[in-house]
Design a protein around this motif. Sequence first.
Motif, PDB file in Angstrom:
ATOM      1  N   LEU A 240      20.458  59.144  49.664  1.00 21.24           N
ATOM      2  CA  LEU A 240      21.273  58.601  48.589  1.00 21.24           C
ATOM      3  C   LEU A 240      22.163  59.697  48.009  1.00 21.24           C
ATOM      4  N   VAL A 241      23.424  59.349  47.759  1.00 25.22           N
ATOM      5  CA  VAL A 241      24.358  60.294  47.146  1.00 25.22           C
ATOM      6  C   VAL A 241      25.209  59.542  46.126  1.00 25.22           C
ATOM      7  N   ASN A 242      25.783  60.286  45.200  1.00 26.95           N
ATOM      8  CA  ASN A 242      26.742  59.685  44.281  1.00 26.95           C
ATOM      9  C   ASN A 242      28.062  59.510  45.021  1.00 26.95           C
ATOM     10  N   SER A 243      28.537  58.290  45.101  1.00 27.07           N
ATOM     11  CA  SER A 243      29.758  58.045  45.876  1.00 27.07           C
ATOM     12  C   SER A 243      30.993  58.654  45.218  1.00 27.07           C
ATOM     13  N   CYS A 244      30.947  58.870  43.898  1.00 24.88           N
ATOM     14  CA  CYS A 244      32.128  59.402  43.210  1.00 24.88           C
ATOM     15  C   CYS A 244      32.323  60.894  43.455  1.00 24.88           C
ATOM     16  N   THR A 245      31.268  61.597  43.846  1.00 30.24           N
ATOM     17  CA  THR A 245      31.379  63.046  44.057  1.00 30.24           C
ATOM     18  C   THR A 245      31.227  63.442  45.525  1.00 30.24           C
TER      19      THR A 245
ATOM     20  N   LYS B 150      38.221  64.115  36.621  1.00 32.93           N
ATOM     21  CA  LYS B 150      37.501  64.579  37.797  1.00 32.93           C
ATOM     22  C   LYS B 150      36.094  63.994  37.794  1.00 32.93           C
ATOM     23  N   PRO B 151      35.646  63.403  38.905  1.00 34.91           N
ATOM     24  CA  PRO B 151      34.307  62.805  38.960  1.00 34.91           C
ATOM     25  C   PRO B 151      33.206  63.840  38.736  1.00 34.91           C
ATOM     26  N   GLU B 152      32.166  63.422  38.016  1.00 32.50           N
ATOM     27  CA  GLU B 152      31.033  64.318  37.769  1.00 32.50           C
ATOM     28  C   GLU B 152      29.688  63.697  38.137  1.00 32.50           C
ATOM     29  N   GLY B 153      29.647  62.396  38.358  1.00 31.66           N
ATOM     30  CA  GLY B 153      28.398  61.762  38.777  1.00 31.66           C
ATOM     31  C   GLY B 153      27.319  61.754  37.719  1.00 31.66           C
ATOM     32  N   GLN B 154      27.699  61.574  36.472  1.00 32.15           N
ATOM     33  CA  GLN B 154      26.731  61.609  35.374  1.00 32.15           C
ATOM     34  C   GLN B 154      25.823  60.375  35.335  1.00 32.15           C
ATOM     35  N   CYS B 155      26.405  59.188  35.574  1.00 32.37           N
ATOM     36  CA  CYS B 155      25.616  57.962  35.357  1.00 32.37           C
ATOM     37  C   CYS B 155      24.731  57.590  36.534  1.00 32.37           C
ATOM     38  N   ARG B 156      25.075  58.037  37.723  1.00 39.26           N
ATOM     39  CA  ARG B 156      24.286  57.797  38.938  1.00 39.26           C
ATOM     40  C   ARG B 156      24.297  56.328  39.398  1.00 39.26           C
ATOM     41  N   LEU B 157      25.125  55.489  38.788  1.00 40.13           N
ATOM     42  CA  LEU B 157      25.135  54.075  39.170  1.00 40.13           C
ATOM     43  C   LEU B 157      25.892  53.820  40.465  1.00 40.13           C
TER      44      LEU B 157
END
Length: 238
Positions: free
Chosen positions: A62-67, A42-49
């Motif tokens: 800006l948002v984390n695309s994985c979450t 499950k995506p968590e957006g830890q790295c922010r890349l």
Amino acid sequence: MGEVGLLINGIYIKVPVGQNVLQAIRQLDVDIPTLCNHPDLKPEGQCRLCVVEIGDYPHTRLVNSCTYPAEKGLKVQTHSEKVLQARRMVLELLLARTPKAKLIRQMAAEMGITESRFKTEDPEELCILCGLCVRTCHEIVGVSAISMANRTPAKMVTTPFKEQSEACIGCGSCAFVCPTDVIPYIEKNGVRTIWGRDFELLPCNVCGNYIAPLAQLQYWAKLTGDPVERYFVCRNCR
């Protein structure tokens, strides 16, 4: 299952309801860097890349695309200057934390970064705290032999109380999934050493090649209810 339509870099695309923006972007074969994303977790957006810019100018963010969920009518920019600046900042911070990590140096160099303006606390540090190892151990393997401990800047991945974990089955999944190869993992003379523990590797009854640690095979047998002897033959010989 229904679909939603969104614009990614001006290209209209439809994706199944429930997908996140990163999944939608990758359907267009657009390269988005990630360090903490894995298809089985499950995506968590830890790295922010994987950050992207969404919305209409000038009210973008800006948002984390994985979450972030793919939504009807959403407008996404994957490589705007705002996005690139954010990614460079993340990579600078990662480079300061893990200056010797080959993958981080490579990713930073691709963004034109060869050194970081931020202070390095430990020049030998390789862990980027992406959490992939911990989540894999918990969500996929199901044993929770390791976890995150302490708060930043002392945050780290470790076994309970930094002692040998009795929950560990020596499967090595944590080491396999680690993007910076920081988890010590050694196999020698039929023994796998990981997290300070030695695990006997069981050879296949047919070909003699090592299959996995006995502790791992016993764990599989416990999960399936099969006799452990069922796993004493490797997949190639079954």
